[in-house]
Design an enzyme around this catalytic site. Sequence first.
Site, mmCIF file in Angstrom:
data_model
loop_
_atom_site.group_PDB
_atom_site.id
_atom_site.type_symbol
_atom_site.label_atom_id
_atom_site.label_comp_id
_atom_site.label_asym_id
_atom_site.label_seq_id
_atom_site.Cartn_x
_atom_site.Cartn_y
_atom_site.Cartn_z
ATOM 1 N N SER A 36 71.719 1.199 5.446
ATOM 2 C CA SER A 36 70.916 2.194 6.823
ATOM 3 C C SER A 36 71.795 2.816 7.441
ATOM 4 O O SER A 36 71.845 3.575 7.938
ATOM 5 C CB SER A 36 70.157 2.233 6.856
ATOM 6 O OG SER A 36 69.920 0.918 6.857
ATOM 7 N N THR A 37 72.441 1.257 7.739
ATOM 8 C CA THR A 37 73.550 1.272 8.677
ATOM 9 C C THR A 37 74.929 2.267 8.294
ATOM 10 O O THR A 37 75.213 3.008 9.127
ATOM 11 C CB THR A 37 73.727 0.568 9.511
ATOM 12 O OG1 THR A 37 72.908 -0.693 9.776
ATOM 13 C CG2 THR A 37 74.718 0.128 11.161
ATOM 14 N N GLY A 54 77.717 -2.285 7.521
ATOM 15 C CA GLY A 54 76.834 -3.663 8.447
ATOM 16 C C GLY A 54 76.683 -4.740 8.023
ATOM 17 O O GLY A 54 77.597 -5.214 6.943
ATOM 18 N N GLU A 100 81.131 -4.522 -2.013
ATOM 19 C CA GLU A 100 81.461 -4.592 -0.278
ATOM 20 C C GLU A 100 82.914 -5.074 -0.514
ATOM 21 O O GLU A 100 83.695 -5.674 0.311
ATOM 22 C CB GLU A 100 80.469 -5.285 0.475
ATOM 23 C CG GLU A 100 79.821 -4.252 -0.018
ATOM 24 C CD GLU A 100 78.284 -4.641 0.794
ATOM 25 O OE1 GLU A 100 77.010 -3.844 1.197
ATOM 26 O OE2 GLU A 100 77.291 -5.464 0.991
#
Length: 220
Positions: A30-31, A82, A103
């Site tokens: 979400s960030t 994030g 990531e």
Amino acid sequence: MTQDELKRAVGVAALAHVVEDSIVGVGTGSTANHFIDALASMKGRIRGAVASSVASAARLAGHGITVLDLNDVSEMPVYVDGADEIDANLCMIKGGGGALTREKIVAAVAKKFVCIADASKLVDTLGRFPLPVEVIPMAREHVMREMVKLGGKPVLRAGFVTDNGNIVLDVAGLAIVDPPALEAAINQVAGVVTAGLFARRGADVLLLGTPQGVRTIRRP
Ligand code: 5RP
């Protein structure tokens, strides 16, 4: 300010770290979504982005941002993502969204890792957030036994399959006093694809969203 407003503030603040005319590494969650939405405002000034998940790639493409394959990219000045938890040394737990392996791969190519997080993510000791571990499905029970030997309580993330076709174990109960050592130990277990500990390659900069504004914390 709400937690989402703090996430949005750091997503926007991260634009200051984007290098013009370069390729930007983009995380998941979400960030990171707030960062992607902010990045759209300067899409004409970057060459494109590499995404750490199918979901982020779709969001980037939805804004008309060119999404590149990592294999076609040799230089990436900045990766923005994030975290689920981050400590004062900028070691992180990541993978709450299940994108930990991609990531880690995209972050490995980037020169600078900019972590964007609201203030609730900064902790003294990593481990209250259950540590995500991506695992090859046939190794599930073996890896669970090994996590118990390390002092953890692994739980299968039900109904979840990663973008790489694997499962995720969320390992609770680990007080992570030596993050690089634990990262190496878990990564050596046969069947583990990636531990969601980002310690050997932690963040270089943390943009922390607080009610008083965005604080910039650099790796000591
Ligand atoms: C996804 C991640 C995210 O960065 C992490 O879960 C934080 O998510 P959010 O920004 O939604 O709080 O590692 O795999």
